[in-house]
Design a protein around this motif. Structure first.
Motif, PDB file in Angstrom:
ATOM      1  N   GLU A  93      -2.652  15.395  -1.312  1.00  0.00           N
ATOM      2  CA  GLU A  93      -3.847  15.427  -2.365  1.00  0.00           C
ATOM      3  C   GLU A  93      -3.203  15.719  -3.786  1.00  0.00           C
ATOM      4  N   GLY A  94      -4.031  15.052  -4.694  1.00  0.00           N
ATOM      5  CA  GLY A  94      -3.335  15.216  -6.247  1.00  0.00           C
ATOM      6  C   GLY A  94      -1.791  14.798  -6.385  1.00  0.00           C
ATOM      7  N   TYR A  95      -1.193  13.704  -5.532  1.00  0.00           N
ATOM      8  CA  TYR A  95      -0.027  13.443  -5.611  1.00  0.00           C
ATOM      9  C   TYR A  95       1.150  14.206  -6.131  1.00  0.00           C
ATOM     10  N   ARG A  96       1.345  15.425  -5.726  1.00  0.00           N
ATOM     11  CA  ARG A  96       2.083  16.448  -6.123  1.00  0.00           C
ATOM     12  C   ARG A  96       3.388  16.323  -5.345  1.00  0.00           C
ATOM     13  N   PHE A  97       3.196  16.011  -4.229  1.00  0.00           N
ATOM     14  CA  PHE A  97       4.370  15.792  -3.230  1.00  0.00           C
ATOM     15  C   PHE A  97       4.782  14.309  -2.336  1.00  0.00           C
ATOM     16  N   ASN A  98       5.995  14.212  -2.320  1.00  0.00           N
ATOM     17  CA  ASN A  98       6.295  13.099  -1.352  1.00  0.00           C
ATOM     18  C   ASN A  98       6.526  13.557  -0.117  1.00  0.00           C
ATOM     19  N   LEU A  99       6.058  13.137   0.848  1.00  0.00           N
ATOM     20  CA  LEU A  99       6.504  13.426   2.470  1.00  0.00           C
ATOM     21  C   LEU A  99       7.052  12.476   3.082  1.00  0.00           C
ATOM     22  N   TYR A 100       8.139  12.790   3.663  1.00  0.00           N
ATOM     23  CA  TYR A 100       8.939  11.842   4.634  1.00  0.00           C
ATOM     24  C   TYR A 100       8.981  12.173   6.131  1.00  0.00           C
TER      25      TYR A 100
ATOM     26  N   SER B 174       0.881  -1.247   0.087  1.00  0.00           N
ATOM     27  CA  SER B 174       0.028  -0.093   0.034  1.00  0.00           C
ATOM     28  C   SER B 174       0.796   1.195  -0.091  1.00  0.00           C
ATOM     29  N   ASP B 175       0.377   2.086  -0.744  1.00  0.00           N
ATOM     30  CA  ASP B 175       1.393   3.308  -0.919  1.00  0.00           C
ATOM     31  C   ASP B 175       0.885   4.218   0.605  1.00  0.00           C
ATOM     32  N   LYS B 176       2.004   5.214   0.671  1.00  0.00           N
ATOM     33  CA  LYS B 176       1.784   5.854   2.064  1.00  0.00           C
ATOM     34  C   LYS B 176       0.765   6.888   2.276  1.00  0.00           C
ATOM     35  N   ARG B 177       0.419   7.426   0.987  1.00  0.00           N
ATOM     36  CA  ARG B 177      -1.010   7.954   1.208  1.00  0.00           C
ATOM     37  C   ARG B 177      -2.332   7.373   1.610  1.00  0.00           C
ATOM     38  N   THR B 178      -2.383   6.146   1.025  1.00  0.00           N
ATOM     39  CA  THR B 178      -3.379   5.057   1.543  1.00  0.00           C
ATOM     40  C   THR B 178      -3.401   4.695   3.123  1.00  0.00           C
ATOM     41  N   LEU B 179      -2.165   4.440   3.537  1.00  0.00           N
ATOM     42  CA  LEU B 179      -1.953   4.372   4.670  1.00  0.00           C
ATOM     43  C   LEU B 179      -2.216   5.336   5.565  1.00  0.00           C
ATOM     44  N   ALA B 180      -2.083   6.650   5.105  1.00  0.00           N
ATOM     45  CA  ALA B 180      -2.219   8.105   5.860  1.00  0.00           C
ATOM     46  C   ALA B 180      -3.723   8.123   6.274  1.00  0.00           C
ATOM     47  N   ILE B 181      -4.373   7.944   4.960  1.00  0.00           N
ATOM     48  CA  ILE B 181      -5.996   7.964   4.877  1.00  0.00           C
ATOM     49  C   ILE B 181      -6.437   6.948   5.957  1.00  0.00           C
ATOM     50  N   ALA B 182      -5.931   5.750   5.815  1.00  0.00           N
ATOM     51  CA  ALA B 182      -6.393   4.863   6.860  1.00  0.00           C
ATOM     52  C   ALA B 182      -6.169   5.308   8.253  1.00  0.00           C
ATOM     53  N   ALA B 183      -5.129   5.741   8.604  1.00  0.00           N
ATOM     54  CA  ALA B 183      -4.647   6.131   9.823  1.00  0.00           C
ATOM     55  C   ALA B 183      -5.765   7.296  10.257  1.00  0.00           C
ATOM     56  N   ASN B 184      -5.760   8.446   9.420  1.00  0.00           N
ATOM     57  CA  ASN B 184      -6.740   9.465   9.711  1.00  0.00           C
ATOM     58  C   ASN B 184      -8.061   8.867   9.875  1.00  0.00           C
ATOM     59  N   LEU B 185      -8.852   8.022   9.285  1.00  0.00           N
ATOM     60  CA  LEU B 185      -9.941   7.462   9.542  1.00  0.00           C
ATOM     61  C   LEU B 185     -10.146   6.727  11.018  1.00  0.00           C
ATOM     62  N   LEU B 186      -8.910   5.902  11.138  1.00  0.00           N
ATOM     63  CA  LEU B 186      -9.099   5.253  12.415  1.00  0.00           C
ATOM     64  C   LEU B 186      -8.949   6.113  13.568  1.00  0.00           C
ATOM     65  N   TYR B 187      -8.105   7.197  13.520  1.00  0.00           N
ATOM     66  CA  TYR B 187      -8.197   8.496  14.469  1.00  0.00           C
ATOM     67  C   TYR B 187      -9.564   8.999  14.537  1.00  0.00           C
ATOM     68  N   ARG B 188     -10.064   9.306  13.454  1.00  0.00           N
ATOM     69  CA  ARG B 188     -11.379   9.817  13.544  1.00  0.00           C
ATOM     70  C   ARG B 188     -12.561   9.056  14.185  1.00  0.00           C
ATOM     71  N   TYR B 189     -12.398   7.905  13.750  1.00  0.00           N
ATOM     72  CA  TYR B 189     -13.876   6.904  14.440  1.00  0.00           C
ATOM     73  C   TYR B 189     -13.231   6.156  15.600  1.00  0.00           C
ATOM     74  N   GLY B 190     -11.960   6.487  15.874  1.00  0.00           N
ATOM     75  CA  GLY B 190     -11.498   5.563  17.277  1.00  0.00           C
ATOM     76  C   GLY B 190     -11.510   6.024  18.522  1.00  0.00           C
ATOM     77  N   GLY B 191     -11.674   7.477  18.433  1.00  0.00           N
ATOM     78  CA  GLY B 191     -11.847   8.282  19.821  1.00  0.00           C
ATOM     79  C   GLY B 191     -10.618   8.654  20.180  1.00  0.00           C
ATOM     80  N   SER B 192     -10.472   9.323  21.174  1.00  0.00           N
ATOM     81  CA  SER B 192      -9.296  10.368  21.839  1.00  0.00           C
ATOM     82  C   SER B 192      -8.502   9.347  22.371  1.00  0.00           C
ATOM     83  N   THR B 193      -8.550   7.799  22.588  1.00  0.00           N
ATOM     84  CA  THR B 193      -7.807   7.113  23.102  1.00  0.00           C
ATOM     85  C   THR B 193      -6.936   6.316  22.356  1.00  0.00           C
TER      86      THR B 193
END
Lengths: 341, 184
Positions: B42-49, A6-25
């Motif tokens: 968003e839009g895949y313009r950047f890589n973030l490390y 999975s690319d990092k953006r996909t992972l970040a979206i998943a992490a973001n949603l887990l935080y959103r619906y997982g509460g503050s703990t």
């Protein structure tokens, strides 16, 4: 993770949603492991942890996913291994930044792994994530008491019959009734009452059916009249995380069954002939019930519940009072559909 | 194939207790970093490390995906769960004066990224402009990335990309005649 990329953006979206619906703990961290991408730690009484494997929408039909399931199935799971955490699959839609989530690897009694295939995936939202949290927590080896709103009695109605093609079929109707109405904050008085009620239920040898349970049983008998034997099983209390685990295991046993949410609509007995009186009375709707049944009963057949109205033994004179009573009691019904994964 | 889980899962009970105390403290920051990552990619313009916990003042190294302009920038992410704004409409999230000084002195373009955890929106402010008034208590709303993909977000990201390219080109032009002090 090598098995499912999975690319990092996909992972970040998943992490973001887990935080959103997982509460503050909750805390989400990326891990270097072959079975999942993210490790979620929850700051609760039993330090719940689970792994999350993240993939994009086309993964379920892919060879990589089959390979992943093979690895999960063939893996040797040793007792007391800290690596034995439940694994959830998150399928991310990167365009709309939404995701579906479900349990991929569950645990029974904290030692027996269950690989869910096919997996039940649902759109991530507060309701589904809360249910998943209850399921995941139940997989932990620590037995914990359920929160007061989930303390309930599981009602099970068995169906056994022979279809007109000669094949036997079986099914089960499941629902639960909360022991006490939801108490947002326990005061000294309500706490005492709560403890008394809970103790009474725990030591009670049998949980009596009330008007609502009897109506459900009667409607089931009418629905399956001349088709199947309808019997109610002994009730079971949902009190601790291990009870939820049992329910989950029961759901696994029903793997080959079709699963539907059903409702019964009730009208009073009226001795009027020839009049279309039904349209003047609002039927009582009893819902939050789950029917698991084998073929040939399918989704099309399940819709017959939507249009069928059953007649109660209560006459019109007592109907207003009776409907008030049943409507109030029906608020105590808990939907177990999502726990039968 | 790596068959062992990360050391975090194998920690002892005492470590778990210590970790529990830090989870709540770090959860907001981690969430903010995840939100910032999603919005900025968003839009895949950047890589973030992600630079890791130990990198002083910098949270992300941003790289342009354009092979013809592979420029970089530093990002400092700060998150707030208060969802409060100043009278001028600036999000109340700040960066310390000490960090601000360190970031301004970096040789790469640096940006302060403020995250509104409630709205899941992201605000961006450059830290190398002459017009910096100091972002110690709030961040301007001019360059805001909404919580979902949008045309407005694309415009802000395009602007950020252009800003990084322009900064880098200016620096590169000035340093064109520099000779390495490490000749081989």
């Amino acid at each position: 993770m090598e098995l499912l990329q999975s690319d990092k953006r996909t992972l970040a979206i998943a992490a973001n949603l887990l935080y959103r619906y997982g509460g503050s703990t909750i805390h989400v961290q990326m891990v270097e492991y072959d079975l999942f991408h993210l490790l979620v730690s929850i700051d609760d009484e039993c330090n719940t942890r689970y792994g999350v494997v993240v993939a994009e929408s086309n993964i379920l039909a892919s060879d990589a996913y089959k390979n992943y399931l093979d690895v999960l199935n063939k893996r040797v799971y040793t007792r007391d291994n800290p690596d034995n955490v439940p694994i959830l699959l998150v399928i991310v839609d990167t365009i709309f930044e939404s995701a579906r989530i479900g349990v991929q690897l569950g645990w029974c009694s904290a030692f027996t792994p269950i690989v869910y295939n096919p997996i039940t995936l649902k759109q991530m939202d507060n309701d589904w994530c809360e249910k998943l949290y209850t399921l995941v927590k139940a997989m932990n080896s620590t037995i914990t008491m359920l929160s007061s709103e989930y303390l309930s009695i599981q009602k099970t109605i068995d169906l056994n019959g022979i279809h007109n093609n000669g094949f036997r079929f079986s099914g089960v109707i499941l629902y639960a009734r909360t022991i006490i109405p939801h108490i947002p904050q326990l005061t000294a008085k309500t706490k005492k009452q709560f403890e008394e009620d809970t103790t009474k239920y725990i030591y009670s040898p049998k949980f009596e059916n009330d008007e609502l349970d009897n109506e459900i049983l009667e409607c089931t008998r009418l629905k399956f009249a001349n088709v199947a034997d309808v019997n109610q099983r002994n009730d079971k209390m949902l009190f601790t995380s291990s009870d939820v685990q049992d329910l989950q295991f029961f759901g696994k046993e029903l793997g080959g069954y079709n699963k539907f949410r059903i409702k019964y609509s009730l009208l009073p007995t009226i001795d009027i002939n020839g009049e279309n009186w039904q349209q003047y009375i609002t039927p009582i709707s009893l819902h939050n019930m789950t029917l698991c049944i084998r073929e040939p009963y399918n989704k099309q057949w399940a819709h017959t519940f939507d249009h069928q109205v059953f007649t109660s033994n209560v006459n019109l004179g007592e109907w207003v009072k009776y409907s008030e009573l049943l409507n109030k009691k029906s608020e105590s019904m808990i939907d177990l559909f999502d726990y039968i994964i | 194939m790596n068959n062992r889980l990360s050391p975090q899962l194998l920690q002892s009970q005492s470590q778990i207790v210590v970790e529990k105390e830090t989870i709540n403290k770090n959860a907001l920051g981690s969430r903010g970093e995840a939100i910032a990552y999603v919005r900025l990619t968003e839009g895949y313009r950047f890589n973030l490390y992600f630079m890791g916990e130990k990198a002083q003042t910098i949270d992300y190294l941003l790289e342009l995906r354009d092979k013809n302009a592979p420029f970089f920038a530093f990002l400092q992410v700060k998150t707030t769960a208060q969802h409060e704004f100043t009278q001028a409409g600036q999000l109340k999230v700040g960066i310390s004066t000490h960090d601000l000084g360190l970031l301004i002195n970096k040789p790469l373009p640096t940006y302060f990224v403020g995250v509104d955890e409630i709205e899941e929106s992201v605000y961006i402010a450059p830290l190398f402009s002459d017009t910096i008034h100091g972002y110690t208590s709030s961040i301007p709303k001019k360059y805001k990335l909404e919580h979902m993909p949008s045309e407005e977000n694309k415009k802000v990201i395009a602007k950020l990309e252009k800003d990084i390219i322009c900064f880098s080109k200016v620096v590169k032009t000035r340093k064109l005649k520099y000779k390495t002090k490490m000749p081989i």
